[in-house]
Design an enzyme around this catalytic site. Structure first.
Site: not given
Ligand code: ASP
Length: 370
Positions: A236, A264, A266-267, A287-288, A290
């Site tokens: 992200t 789905r 995410g965050d 980022t991470g 989610g």
């Molecule tokens: N946070 C993002 C998600 O879960 C993924 C990412 O940060 O790469 O959609």
């Protein structure tokens, strides 16, 4: 009166020492964490952090995960660094010329969305159904206004859509077909879904699907959360900025996680989890993994610790990422700026693509932990 003279003389001594202190300040991202204070005659303690601020500053990330030097070719490393620099310089120029943090965040993210290197826009990961579904959000720290979009498939730059939702609609979050329609109505750039095809991301999906098929119990939950593959799913992009008027903004854009299904989300498009900005505290982009960032309300939690517990940005970010998120089992990180322009990149993964520029034009780029 006595109090004012005393205060002025302490301020004078403090600013005289300031230049000297800077010489020993090797990490511009982490300086001034221990906010200097003075004690007045009546025992009142006053923070002097205004004295050590950046008038404006900008920080970006291009995703966190198992990013190890041993797995990275020198060419790839250079490509990532060049793109991070190109992106952050766009925002820096906007801020330097008196532009808004909202514009700096949007235009900086656009550069990363247009690059196949990052999991946003052009480089978005694939869903289980082999489509690309984008999520994005943006927040204005001055007004606490926010905009977000989820699951769009035709908008070239999803962060522009998030900004349009904030500025041109009465809503905060739009999703799916409706969000694509709104983008078209607003005259945003629309592309055919196959614009988002990249071989690299397609292969990642096939790899994960193959692994899924070889799972003994064929449990999709196991495959989605498999620890070997989960980290390769991130990437992200996000940005936080402080402009010369003292306004904070943050934005985040993503293709989500490889092999996501059932719509789905995410965050990244969730205000408070993936993005948060408040002029009284800080601006944050996450980022991470989610699901954990949603459950932890990570971006807002950092702001809340500053607002209600008076923690510094660094202390708040460390508490949320290294303790709360980690204890929950989540992985990832954040970039953030406080109202004085102090910048923090905090993550519990092996690496996070990141860059900062302060108001002196000092650029710093990082990929790995140290
Ligand atoms: N946070 C993002 C998600 O879960 C993924 C990412 O940060 O790469 O959609």
């Amino acid at each position: 009166m006595k109090k004012i003279i005393f205060l002025l003389s302490v301020l004078f001594i403090f600013s005289a020492c300031k230049e000297e202190n800077k010489l020993f300040d090797s990490n511009p991202q982490e300086r001034h964490d221990d906010v200097p204070t003075i004690k007045l005659e009546d025992g009142q303690i006053i923070p002097l952090n205004k004295e050590t601020s950046n008038a404006f500053s900008i920080i970006i990330h291009g995703g966190a995960g198992t990013i190890l030097k041993k797995n990275m070719s020198p060419e790839m490393e250079t490509a990532y660094k060049q793109k991070l620099e190109e992106a952050i310089r766009v925002g820096y120029e906007i801020l330097k010329n008196g532009g808004t943090s909202l514009d700096a965040v949007t235009k900086t993210i656009n550069v990363m969305e247009d690059s196949p290197l990052f999991n946003a826009g052009k480089g978005a990961v694939f869903t289980h159904e082999e489509t690309n579904e984008h999520d994005a959000s943006i927040m204005d720290g001055k007004t606490l206004n926010a905009g977000a979009s989820a699951g769009t498939t035709t908008v070239k730059n999803p962060i522009d859509l998030a900004k349009a939702v904030m500025e041109k609609s009465p809503h905060v979050m739009l999703s799916g077909k409706g969000a694509d329609t709104f983008a078209k109505e607003q005259g945003l750039q629309i592309v055919e879904p196959n614009y988002f095809y990249t071989e690299r991301r397609y292969k990642s999906l096939q790899k994960i699907k193959d692994k899924e098929q070889t799972e003994l119990d064929h449990d999709t939950k196991v495959s989605f959360y498999d620890s070997d593959i989960k980290n390769s799913k991130f990437g992200t992009v996000g940005c936080a900025a402080l402009d010369k008027n003292g306004n904070l903004a943050a934005g985040t854009s993503t293709g989500g996680m490889t092999n996501k299904r059932w719509g789905r989300i995410g965050d990244s498009p969730i205000i408070g989890a993936g993005t948060y900005a408040n002029n009284n505290t800080c601006a944050v982009s996450s980022t991470g993994w989610g699901e954990y960032f949603i459950r932890g309300m990570v971006a807002y939690d950092i702001s809340a610790l500053m607002e209600y517990k008076n923690l510094s940005l660094k202390q708040a970010a460390q508490e949320v990422i290294q303790n709360k998120l980690t204890n929950l089992g989540g992985t990832g990180g954040i970039v953030a700026i406080d109202k004085n322009g102090n910048m923090v990149a905090e993550f519990n993964t092996a690496g996070m693509y990141r860059a900062t520029i302060n108001d002196k034009g000092e650029l710093s780029i990082g990929i790995y932990k140290n």
